[in-house]
Design a protein around this motif. Structure first.
Motif, short mmCIF file in Angstrom:
data_model
loop_
_atom_site.label_atom_id
_atom_site.label_comp_id
_atom_site.label_asym_id
_atom_site.label_seq_id
_atom_site.Cartn_x
_atom_site.Cartn_y
_atom_site.Cartn_z
N HIS A 52 0.86 -1.18 0.00
CA HIS A 52 0.00 0.00 0.00
C HIS A 52 0.90 1.24 0.00
CE1 HIS A 52 -2.98 -2.92 1.42
NE2 HIS A 52 -3.91 -2.06 1.05
N GLU A 53 0.56 2.22 -0.80
CA GLU A 53 1.27 3.50 -0.82
C GLU A 53 0.48 4.51 0.00
OE1 GLU A 53 4.20 4.09 -2.15
OE2 GLU A 53 4.41 2.08 -3.05
N TYR A 54 1.19 5.18 0.92
CA TYR A 54 0.50 6.13 1.78
C TYR A 54 1.50 7.14 2.32
CZ TYR A 54 -2.72 7.85 5.38
OH TYR A 54 -3.53 8.64 6.16
N LEU A 55 1.17 8.42 2.23
CA LEU A 55 2.02 9.51 2.73
C LEU A 55 3.44 9.45 2.16
CD1 LEU A 55 0.98 9.72 6.51
CD2 LEU A 55 0.30 11.24 4.63
N GLY A 56 3.55 9.02 0.92
CA GLY A 56 4.85 8.96 0.28
C GLY A 56 5.71 7.81 0.73
N THR A 57 5.13 6.86 1.47
CA THR A 57 5.88 5.69 1.92
C THR A 57 5.11 4.44 1.53
OG1 THR A 57 7.03 4.71 3.81
CG2 THR A 57 4.81 5.56 4.21
N ARG A 58 5.76 3.29 1.68
CA ARG A 58 5.16 2.03 1.27
C ARG A 58 4.93 1.13 2.48
NH1 ARG A 58 7.50 -2.91 -1.85
NH2 ARG A 58 9.49 -2.04 -1.23
#
Length: 243
Positions: A52-58
């Protein structure tokens, strides 16, 4: 559906011979206990074996998280540092294995640090310490660590992290650039290679999400200056023409 049932199905799938990525019973129990839906933005796919990609992190997929934690091999009571904690899921799995107050984590992106703190507290792991730091410099105030996990790729592990291991400690990191594999580094410098993986690179200050400018040289200049100073063997090297 009940999240506990979904977790059981997720771990059963990782253990099944069709994937066979999860072999450690303790890690399996830990992954069955951690409420993964508290760490991903979409509850509907929280227990699917996908990133999942979220807030520029994985957020690592369950299969990759299982492989990483198994390679780290944390034992009850070990002190652990997680570099590049992201939204906190892997740290939560490790907290199940070693105790939440034994887990320390850092990330270079402040919004991600806030998210990880909230997620961990909501999931029941408020005792995990999460700080905003340049991960390559570790967390010397709490060193040494029995285990260090770097959730970002590098060609070589930062020396500051190796220096923060206990005498029989171990650091796990994704080694390489376009082609990567998990690698274990012991405090004495010995290495062991594991399976292929794919991670984003370890960032320096200025490269994190929301930064105004990128400045990869900020840390490299300090490291180069230190190596240059240590390479000198006498005052005469300052002026003597050897040729």
């Amino acid at each position: 559906m009940d999240p506990a049932v979904l977790r059981e199905d997720m771990v059963d799938g990782l253990e099944h011979e069709s994937k066979a990525v999860l072999e450690n019973d303790d890690v399996g129990v830990a992954m069955r206990d951690v409420p993964r839906h508290e760490f991903v933005p979409d509850d509907r796919t929280a227990y699917a074996d996908r990133d999942h990609e979220y807030l520029g992190t994985r957020v690592l997929s369950p299969s990759v998280a299982a492989r990483v934690v198994q390679a780290l091999d944390p034992r009850a009571g070990d002190t652990v540092l997680v570099v590049g904690v992201g939204v906190g899921y892997t740290a939560a799995v490790i907290a199940e294995l070693v105790g939440e107050t034994n887990v320390h984590a850092v990330d270079i992106a402040r919004p991600v640090v806030y998210e990880a703190r909230d997620n961990l507290a909501r999931a029941g792991y408020e005792g995990v310490l999460v700080d905003c730091r340049d991960g390559a410099r570790g967390l010397p105030e709490y060193a040494p660590f029995d285990r260090i996990l770097v959730e970002a790729a590098a060609v070589d592990p930062p020396q500051a992290l190796v220096d923060q291991l206990t005498a029989d400690g171990q650091l796990i990191f994704p080694c390489g650039t376009t082609r990567q594999h998990l690698e274990a580094v012991s405090a004495d410098g010995s290495r062991e290679r594991y399976d292929a993986v794919s991670f984003d690179p370890l960032l320096v200050d200025g490269e994190q999400s929301g930064a105004i400018e990128r400045n990869r040289m900020a840390r490299e200049d300090v490291e180069f200056a230190q190596k240059r100073a240590e390479s000198r063997r006498g005052w005469e090297l300052e002026w003597l023409e050897w040729e």
